[in-house]
Design a protein around this motif. Structure first.
Motif, PDB file in Angstrom:
ATOM      1  N   LEU A  77      32.643  -8.772 -10.542  1.00  0.00           N
ATOM      2  CA  LEU A  77      33.504  -8.448  -9.718  1.00  0.00           C
ATOM      3  C   LEU A  77      33.057  -7.332  -9.202  1.00  0.00           C
ATOM      4  CD1 LEU A  77      35.708  -7.728 -12.716  1.00  0.00           C
ATOM      5  CD2 LEU A  77      36.695  -8.758 -10.691  1.00  0.00           C
ATOM      6  N   ILE A  78      31.927  -6.815  -9.167  1.00  0.00           N
ATOM      7  CA  ILE A  78      30.815  -5.748  -8.833  1.00  0.00           C
ATOM      8  C   ILE A  78      30.026  -7.105  -7.494  1.00  0.00           C
ATOM      9  CG2 ILE A  78      27.513  -4.946  -8.665  1.00  0.00           C
ATOM     10  CD1 ILE A  78      29.472  -3.881 -11.608  1.00  0.00           C
ATOM     11  N   LEU A  79      29.308  -7.631  -7.858  1.00  0.00           N
ATOM     12  CA  LEU A  79      28.998  -9.298  -7.011  1.00  0.00           C
ATOM     13  C   LEU A  79      29.490  -9.519  -5.986  1.00  0.00           C
ATOM     14  CD1 LEU A  79      26.620 -11.163  -6.043  1.00  0.00           C
ATOM     15  CD2 LEU A  79      27.997 -12.568  -7.535  1.00  0.00           C
ATOM     16  N   ARG A  80      31.530  -9.555  -6.400  1.00  0.00           N
ATOM     17  CA  ARG A  80      32.340  -9.697  -5.333  1.00  0.00           C
ATOM     18  C   ARG A  80      32.093  -8.943  -4.154  1.00  0.00           C
ATOM     19  NH1 ARG A  80      38.216  -9.378  -7.166  1.00  0.00           N
ATOM     20  NH2 ARG A  80      37.815  -7.847  -6.440  1.00  0.00           N
ATOM     21  N   ASP A  81      32.428  -7.591  -4.751  1.00  0.00           N
ATOM     22  CA  ASP A  81      32.690  -6.711  -4.305  1.00  0.00           C
ATOM     23  C   ASP A  81      31.055  -5.812  -2.851  1.00  0.00           C
ATOM     24  OD1 ASP A  81      34.983  -5.397  -5.459  1.00  0.00           O
ATOM     25  OD2 ASP A  81      33.734  -3.752  -6.333  1.00  0.00           O
ATOM     26  N   VAL A  82      30.447  -6.642  -3.697  1.00  0.00           N
ATOM     27  CA  VAL A  82      29.645  -6.497  -2.607  1.00  0.00           C
ATOM     28  C   VAL A  82      29.323  -7.359  -1.498  1.00  0.00           C
ATOM     29  CG1 VAL A  82      26.918  -7.210  -2.264  1.00  0.00           C
ATOM     30  CG2 VAL A  82      27.856  -5.352  -4.463  1.00  0.00           C
ATOM     31  N   ILE A  83      29.993  -8.862  -2.200  1.00  0.00           N
ATOM     32  CA  ILE A  83      29.650  -9.941  -0.895  1.00  0.00           C
ATOM     33  C   ILE A  83      30.967  -8.872   0.211  1.00  0.00           C
ATOM     34  CG2 ILE A  83      30.748 -11.811  -0.756  1.00  0.00           C
ATOM     35  CD1 ILE A  83      29.367 -12.377  -3.006  1.00  0.00           C
ATOM     36  N   SER A  84      32.426  -8.829  -0.593  1.00  0.00           N
ATOM     37  CA  SER A  84      33.276  -8.181   0.791  1.00  0.00           C
ATOM     38  C   SER A  84      32.167  -6.993   1.369  1.00  0.00           C
ATOM     39  CB  SER A  84      33.767  -7.632   0.252  1.00  0.00           C
ATOM     40  OG  SER A  84      34.749  -8.234  -1.022  1.00  0.00           O
ATOM     41  N   LEU A  85      31.582  -6.093   1.021  1.00  0.00           N
ATOM     42  CA  LEU A  85      30.589  -5.339   1.686  1.00  0.00           C
ATOM     43  C   LEU A  85      30.320  -5.902   2.734  1.00  0.00           C
ATOM     44  CD1 LEU A  85      30.815  -2.313   2.003  1.00  0.00           C
ATOM     45  CD2 LEU A  85      28.513  -2.296   0.520  1.00  0.00           C
ATOM     46  N   ILE A  86      29.105  -7.043   2.234  1.00  0.00           N
ATOM     47  CA  ILE A  86      27.814  -7.774   3.381  1.00  0.00           C
ATOM     48  C   ILE A  86      29.424  -8.460   4.471  1.00  0.00           C
ATOM     49  CG2 ILE A  86      27.359  -9.444   4.089  1.00  0.00           C
ATOM     50  CD1 ILE A  86      26.288  -8.847   0.943  1.00  0.00           C
ATOM     51  N   ARG A  87      30.248  -8.931   4.268  1.00  0.00           N
ATOM     52  CA  ARG A  87      31.374  -9.901   5.440  1.00  0.00           C
ATOM     53  C   ARG A  87      31.549  -8.462   5.904  1.00  0.00           C
ATOM     54  NH1 ARG A  87      33.714 -13.818   1.628  1.00  0.00           N
ATOM     55  NH2 ARG A  87      32.502 -14.987   1.059  1.00  0.00           N
ATOM     56  N   LEU A  88      32.123  -7.183   5.473  1.00  0.00           N
ATOM     57  CA  LEU A  88      32.965  -5.922   6.072  1.00  0.00           C
ATOM     58  C   LEU A  88      31.966  -5.502   7.115  1.00  0.00           C
ATOM     59  CD1 LEU A  88      35.443  -4.380   6.112  1.00  0.00           C
ATOM     60  CD2 LEU A  88      34.451  -3.106   4.538  1.00  0.00           C
ATOM     61  N   THR A  89      30.507  -5.525   7.216  1.00  0.00           N
ATOM     62  CA  THR A  89      29.882  -4.932   7.876  1.00  0.00           C
ATOM     63  C   THR A  89      29.609  -5.770   9.451  1.00  0.00           C
ATOM     64  OG1 THR A  89      27.834  -6.261   6.438  1.00  0.00           O
ATOM     65  CG2 THR A  89      27.793  -3.750   6.125  1.00  0.00           C
ATOM     66  N   GLN A 136      21.571  -3.654   8.734  1.00  0.00           N
ATOM     67  CA  GLN A 136      23.030  -3.384   9.004  1.00  0.00           C
ATOM     68  C   GLN A 136      22.921  -1.703   8.338  1.00  0.00           C
ATOM     69  OE1 GLN A 136      21.552  -5.167   7.807  1.00  0.00           O
ATOM     70  NE2 GLN A 136      21.771  -7.935   7.232  1.00  0.00           N
ATOM     71  N   GLY A 137      22.237  -1.707   7.700  1.00  0.00           N
ATOM     72  CA  GLY A 137      22.144   0.258   7.180  1.00  0.00           C
ATOM     73  C   GLY A 137      22.304   1.178   8.281  1.00  0.00           C
ATOM     74  N   LEU A 138      21.431   1.108   9.125  1.00  0.00           N
ATOM     75  CA  LEU A 138      20.678   1.796  10.301  1.00  0.00           C
ATOM     76  C   LEU A 138      21.861   2.232  11.023  1.00  0.00           C
ATOM     77  CD1 LEU A 138      17.314   1.872   9.536  1.00  0.00           C
ATOM     78  CD2 LEU A 138      18.417   3.834   9.133  1.00  0.00           C
ATOM     79  N   ARG A 139      22.730   0.444  11.413  1.00  0.00           N
ATOM     80  CA  ARG A 139      23.867   0.465  12.365  1.00  0.00           C
ATOM     81  C   ARG A 139      24.707   0.770  11.764  1.00  0.00           C
ATOM     82  NH1 ARG A 139      27.625  -3.320  13.251  1.00  0.00           N
ATOM     83  NH2 ARG A 139      26.726  -4.280  11.588  1.00  0.00           N
ATOM     84  N   ILE A 140      25.277   1.213  10.726  1.00  0.00           N
ATOM     85  CA  ILE A 140      26.319   1.604   9.868  1.00  0.00           C
ATOM     86  C   ILE A 140      26.664   2.559  10.699  1.00  0.00           C
ATOM     87  CG2 ILE A 140      27.891   2.003   8.599  1.00  0.00           C
ATOM     88  CD1 ILE A 140      28.252  -1.024  10.054  1.00  0.00           C
ATOM     89  N   MET A 141      24.783   3.121   9.962  1.00  0.00           N
ATOM     90  CA  MET A 141      24.520   4.989   9.912  1.00  0.00           C
ATOM     91  C   MET A 141      25.153   5.379  11.319  1.00  0.00           C
ATOM     92  SD  MET A 141      24.647   7.662   8.903  1.00  0.00           S
ATOM     93  CE  MET A 141      23.913   7.383   6.678  1.00  0.00           C
ATOM     94  N   GLU A 142      24.821   5.120  12.968  1.00  0.00           N
ATOM     95  CA  GLU A 142      24.944   4.993  14.288  1.00  0.00           C
ATOM     96  C   GLU A 142      26.587   4.866  14.467  1.00  0.00           C
ATOM     97  OE1 GLU A 142      21.915   5.945  15.999  1.00  0.00           O
ATOM     98  OE2 GLU A 142      21.045   6.382  14.795  1.00  0.00           O
ATOM     99  N   ILE A 143      26.694   4.188  13.926  1.00  0.00           N
ATOM    100  CA  ILE A 143      28.412   4.911  13.672  1.00  0.00           C
ATOM    101  C   ILE A 143      29.035   5.807  13.048  1.00  0.00           C
ATOM    102  CG2 ILE A 143      30.947   3.137  13.308  1.00  0.00           C
ATOM    103  CD1 ILE A 143      28.979   0.608  13.523  1.00  0.00           C
ATOM    104  N   ALA A 144      28.437   6.089  12.156  1.00  0.00           N
ATOM    105  CA  ALA A 144      28.917   6.699  11.373  1.00  0.00           C
ATOM    106  C   ALA A 144      28.584   8.335  12.690  1.00  0.00           C
ATOM    107  CB  ALA A 144      28.252   7.593   9.883  1.00  0.00           C
ATOM    108  N   SER A 145      27.290   8.594  13.126  1.00  0.00           N
ATOM    109  CA  SER A 145      26.878   9.567  13.649  1.00  0.00           C
ATOM    110  C   SER A 145      27.913   9.540  14.582  1.00  0.00           C
ATOM    111  CB  SER A 145      25.694   9.366  13.789  1.00  0.00           C
ATOM    112  OG  SER A 145      24.903   9.216  12.732  1.00  0.00           O
ATOM    113  N   ALA A 146      28.388   8.574  15.504  1.00  0.00           N
ATOM    114  CA  ALA A 146      29.685   8.515  16.947  1.00  0.00           C
ATOM    115  C   ALA A 146      30.843   9.304  16.389  1.00  0.00           C
ATOM    116  CB  ALA A 146      29.100   7.010  17.411  1.00  0.00           C
TER     117      ALA A 146
END
Length: 146
Positions: free
Chosen positions: A5-17, A98-108
């Motif tokens: 289940l944790i692995l499924r959630d991680v895969i969902s997070l990666i797809r979401l990014t 990917q994390g830094l790209r999402i952080m830029e979105i969070a900052s914006a």
């Protein structure tokens, strides 16, 4: 909770990014439906509890909240959720780009809703946890002290 289940959630997070883009998030409308805002606020509060007592459920909560934001719109606290997603991508998953790209979105998003109560949390997440992957720590200290 099982490892699968944790692995499924991680895969969902990666797809979401892959779905989350700077333009898409910044052009989302403000969430106006009171029921959806209540759901979002409740999950944000639950996230703070999960981090302490059930950390294995944090990724599931983040996936739900990001999907909720993309479907119903943004709130002022959405920037913190995107920053939290960036931290999970950078640290445990080692997906720094990917994390830094999402952080830029969070900052914006934070610039769209510059609320003083969120400034400390956003700066802490950005400069002490995410930016350390790309900038020297000494250059980040003045930004953290701000």
């Amino acid at each position: 909770i099982s490892t699968l289940l944790i692995l499924r959630d991680v895969i969902s997070l990666i797809r979401l990014t892959r779905k989350v883009t700077h333009d898409k998030v910044l052009n989302l409308p403000v969430m106006t439906n009171w029921k959806q805002r209540a759901i979002s606020s409740t999950h944000i509060v639950l996230g703070n509890v999960l981090i302490r007592y059930r950390p294995e459920l944090v990724v599931r909560k983040l996936v739900f909240l990001i999907h909720h934001i993309l479907k119903y719109g943004v709130t002022p606290k959405s920037s913190v959720e995107f920053a939290s997603m960036a931290i999970v991508l950078c640290h445990p998953l080692n997906m720094v780009d990917q994390g830094l790209r999402i952080m830029e979105i969070a900052s914006a998003l934070y610039q769209r809703f510059p609320i003083k109560q969120l400034k400390c949390r956003m700066y802490l997440l950005k400069y002490s946890m995410a930016a350390t992957w790309s900038e020297p720590i000494r250059s980040l200290i003045p930004k953290i002290m701000e």
